[in-house]
Design a protein around this motif. Structure first.
Motif, PDB file in Angstrom:
ATOM      1  N   LEU A 116       7.528  -0.651  16.461  1.00 32.05           N
ATOM      2  CA  LEU A 116       8.653  -0.185  15.656  1.00 32.05           C
ATOM      3  C   LEU A 116       8.169  -0.017  14.224  1.00 32.05           C
ATOM      4  N   GLY A 117       8.406   1.148  13.647  1.00 29.44           N
ATOM      5  CA  GLY A 117       7.919   1.420  12.303  1.00 29.44           C
ATOM      6  C   GLY A 117       9.044   1.612  11.309  1.00 29.44           C
ATOM      7  N   LEU A 118       8.774   1.264  10.061  1.00 30.38           N
ATOM      8  CA  LEU A 118       9.738   1.456   8.973  1.00 30.38           C
ATOM      9  C   LEU A 118       9.015   2.007   7.747  1.00 30.38           C
ATOM     10  N   ASP A 119       9.610   3.011   7.117  1.00 30.69           N
ATOM     11  CA  ASP A 119       9.141   3.489   5.822  1.00 30.69           C
ATOM     12  C   ASP A 119      10.227   3.169   4.801  1.00 30.69           C
ATOM     13  N   GLY A 120       9.849   2.490   3.707  1.00 32.70           N
ATOM     14  CA  GLY A 120      10.855   2.131   2.710  1.00 32.70           C
ATOM     15  C   GLY A 120      10.267   1.984   1.331  1.00 32.70           C
ATOM     16  N   PHE A 121      10.930   2.571   0.334  1.00 26.98           N
ATOM     17  CA  PHE A 121      10.450   2.565  -1.047  1.00 26.98           C
ATOM     18  C   PHE A 121      11.546   2.108  -1.996  1.00 26.98           C
ATOM     19  N   ASN A 122      11.110   1.450  -3.056  1.00 26.56           N
ATOM     20  CA  ASN A 122      12.020   1.098  -4.146  1.00 26.56           C
ATOM     21  C   ASN A 122      11.914   2.197  -5.205  1.00 26.56           C
ATOM     22  N   TRP A 123      12.904   3.091  -5.206  1.00 28.03           N
ATOM     23  CA  TRP A 123      12.862   4.262  -6.075  1.00 28.03           C
ATOM     24  C   TRP A 123      13.245   3.935  -7.512  1.00 28.03           C
ATOM     25  N   GLY A 124      13.796   2.782  -7.723  1.00 23.11           N
ATOM     26  CA  GLY A 124      14.169   2.408  -9.088  1.00 23.11           C
ATOM     27  C   GLY A 124      15.598   2.758  -9.420  1.00 23.11           C
ATOM     28  N   ARG A 125      15.945   2.474 -10.648  1.00 25.77           N
ATOM     29  CA  ARG A 125      17.323   2.645 -11.106  1.00 25.77           C
ATOM     30  C   ARG A 125      17.480   4.006 -11.777  1.00 25.77           C
ATOM     31  N   ASP A 126      18.267   4.891 -11.155  1.00 22.65           N
ATOM     32  CA  ASP A 126      18.610   6.170 -11.772  1.00 22.65           C
ATOM     33  C   ASP A 126      19.876   6.720 -11.132  1.00 22.65           C
ATOM     34  N   TRP A 158       6.018  -2.647  12.161  1.00 26.61           N
ATOM     35  CA  TRP A 158       5.049  -2.293  11.135  1.00 26.61           C
ATOM     36  C   TRP A 158       5.781  -1.586  10.000  1.00 26.61           C
ATOM     37  N   VAL A 159       5.563  -2.039   8.783  1.00 28.98           N
ATOM     38  CA  VAL A 159       6.044  -1.290   7.625  1.00 28.98           C
ATOM     39  C   VAL A 159       4.981  -0.237   7.347  1.00 28.98           C
ATOM     40  N   CYS A 160       5.233   0.988   7.782  1.00 27.35           N
ATOM     41  CA  CYS A 160       4.203   2.032   7.792  1.00 27.35           C
ATOM     42  C   CYS A 160       3.991   2.667   6.421  1.00 27.35           C
ATOM     43  N   GLU A 161       4.990   2.616   5.569  1.00 30.88           N
ATOM     44  CA  GLU A 161       4.858   3.094   4.195  1.00 30.88           C
ATOM     45  C   GLU A 161       5.771   2.233   3.330  1.00 30.88           C
ATOM     46  N   TRP A 178       0.535  -0.222   2.390  1.00 30.99           N
ATOM     47  CA  TRP A 178       0.911   0.188   1.037  1.00 30.99           C
ATOM     48  C   TRP A 178       0.617   1.678   0.837  1.00 30.99           C
ATOM     49  N   PHE A 179       1.577   2.369   0.187  1.00 30.58           N
ATOM     50  CA  PHE A 179       1.444   3.795  -0.101  1.00 30.58           C
ATOM     51  C   PHE A 179       0.854   3.934  -1.495  1.00 30.58           C
ATOM     52  N   GLN A 180      -0.456   4.101  -1.540  1.00 25.62           N
ATOM     53  CA  GLN A 180      -1.209   4.070  -2.794  1.00 25.62           C
ATOM     54  C   GLN A 180      -1.398   5.493  -3.326  1.00 25.62           C
ATOM     55  N   GLU A 181      -0.360   5.977  -4.010  1.00 25.80           N
ATOM     56  CA  GLU A 181      -0.422   7.341  -4.527  1.00 25.80           C
ATOM     57  C   GLU A 181       0.556   7.489  -5.680  1.00 25.80           C
ATOM     58  N   GLU A 182       0.166   8.273  -6.669  1.00 27.32           N
ATOM     59  CA  GLU A 182       1.080   8.639  -7.753  1.00 27.32           C
ATOM     60  C   GLU A 182       1.686   9.982  -7.378  1.00 27.32           C
ATOM     61  N   ARG A 183       2.939   9.931  -6.933  1.00 27.67           N
ATOM     62  CA  ARG A 183       3.566  11.129  -6.371  1.00 27.67           C
ATOM     63  C   ARG A 183       4.929  11.325  -7.017  1.00 27.67           C
ATOM     64  N   GLU A 184       6.023  11.142  -6.247  1.00 29.63           N
ATOM     65  CA  GLU A 184       7.351  11.238  -6.858  1.00 29.63           C
ATOM     66  C   GLU A 184       7.543  10.164  -7.925  1.00 29.63           C
ATOM     67  N   TRP A 226       3.510   4.959  -7.354  1.00 31.70           N
ATOM     68  CA  TRP A 226       3.593   3.925  -6.322  1.00 31.70           C
ATOM     69  C   TRP A 226       2.378   3.006  -6.327  1.00 31.70           C
ATOM     70  N   ARG A 227       1.358   3.316  -7.080  1.00 33.48           N
ATOM     71  CA  ARG A 227       0.092   2.580  -7.015  1.00 33.48           C
ATOM     72  C   ARG A 227       0.266   1.111  -7.435  1.00 33.48           C
ATOM     73  N   VAL A 228      -0.528   0.246  -6.821  1.00 33.47           N
ATOM     74  CA  VAL A 228      -0.429  -1.176  -7.171  1.00 33.47           C
ATOM     75  C   VAL A 228      -0.859  -1.431  -8.608  1.00 33.47           C
TER      76      VAL A 228
END
Length: 340
Positions: free
Chosen positions: A231-241, A271-274, A315-321, A324-326
């Motif tokens: 079972l996979g999950l993708d989840g991000f903390n997009w921040g406050r906006d 698995w937390v896939c992203e 971990w999704f290690q990319e500067e995108r939207e 996200w990088r550590v």
């Protein structure tokens, strides 16, 4: 038979002690029976739940550009001072895998490989009517020649209303179809591999964590536990906006969909896939938020004991939207290192 005074005195005393012991055993019997019949899975989950997430999951990563330059994953390992057990990256429609790239990342079987598979400009019925069988034959041949397991997540984030292949009640998405058509397509692809002996391909049912009204409810498109290994999950903390609302903790992000997924399969690992968080001190698409802390977010995520079936964190290690990088800040990098 003669009885000595010592023995005759001990007899009644011993008899008097037996009564409360027997009573005590009768009182404890229900609890003892409950322990003896407790589910081994439940007991194991309870033991795991007492451990922090960082101490019981395999760390994985997607690092921007790593498919073409595998050394970028090694650079990430050196950055966080921790070896990755899972390499995660992306293939598109028409790509044939597993192959040389997977062999390189597998590192002699010491690392798992997780592949996101974009099914391209197809509809679900294109898979079930045999239109894609020639392509599937290529994939099966590659899998049979591959010496390790490989985890594949087809139609990733399929529940999202932003993807063209979202299964809907009416089947109106350009590359989608109905709930039933999705389930049949998923089963067809899985059976196609298994019937030809490619059991080393493990299937990851991977929605996003989103459960708002416009997303597809995972129970409506669940293909059945026989056809899902992880079972996979993708989840991000997009921040406050204004678009994404408030700052959300890892637990708040994951909990609703985690509950729904684990209810569908009683034993499959999660698995937390992203996963990643934005850097609140930087205006990277969302306004600066000085009250929040990515370092604290990472600490809380890696310290949680709420999700006993989580066994991998990628971990999704990319500067995108967002960034996200550590290493988006010194504090977040220190937190990542410390709590691993």
């Amino acid at each position: 038979m003669l009885v000595s005074p010592r023995t005759s005195t001990a007899g009644p005393a011993t008899h008097r002690l037996r009564v409360p012991v027997l009573t005590l055993l009768l009182m404890l019997l229900p609890s003892l029976l409950a322990l003896s019949t407790a589910s081994p899975t439940a007991a194991a989950e309870e033991r795991v739940a007492k451990r922090a997430l960082a101490h019981r999951v395999e760390l994985g990563a997607w690092v921007e550009g790593m498919t073409a330059e595998p050394s970028r994953l090694v650079d990430f390992e050196q950055l966080v001072r921790h070896r990755t057990g899972i390499a995660s990256y992306y293939w598109g429609y028409g790509d044939v895998f597993p192959g040389e790239t997977e062999l390189a990342f597998a590192d002699g079987g010491r690392r798992e490989v997780l592949l996101s598979w974009d099914m391209g400009p197809t509809r679900f019925t294109d898979w079930t009517d045999g239109s894609e069988d020639a392509y599937l034959d290529q994939l099966v041949e590659a899998a049979l020649a591959y010496p390790y397991d490989v985890h594949v997540r087809p139609w990733p984030e399929m529940n999202g209303d932003w993807v063209s292949f979202q299964p809907t009640r009416t089947g109106d998405r350009v590359h989608g179809g109905t709930y039933r058509e999705f389930k049949l397509a998923w089963r067809y692809v899985v059976r196609y591999f298994r019937d030809r002996g490619a059991d080393n391909v493990k299937w990851v049912f991977n929605p996003t964590v989103d459960v708002y009204a416009e997303t597809t409810t995972v129970a409506d498109i669940w293909p059945g536990r026989r056809y899902v290994d992880v079972l996979g999950l993708d989840g991000f903390n997009w921040g406050r906006d204004s678009s994404w609302g408030r700052w959300k903790s890892f637990e708040r992000i994951m909990a609703p969909q985690y509950r729904r997924l684990t209810a569908l399969h009683p034993t499959a690992p999660v698995w937390v896939c992203e996963v990643a968080s934005k850097e609140p001190k930087v205006d990277d698409g969302a306004p600066v938020d000085r009250d929040s802390s990515k370092a604290r977010w990472i600490k809380q995520a890696l310290s949680t004991t709420r999700f006993p079936r989580m066994t991998a964190l990628i971990w999704f290690q990319e500067e995108r939207e967002r960034d996200w990088r550590v290493e988006s800040s010194r504090a977040s990098l220190r937190a990542f290192r410390r709590h691993l």
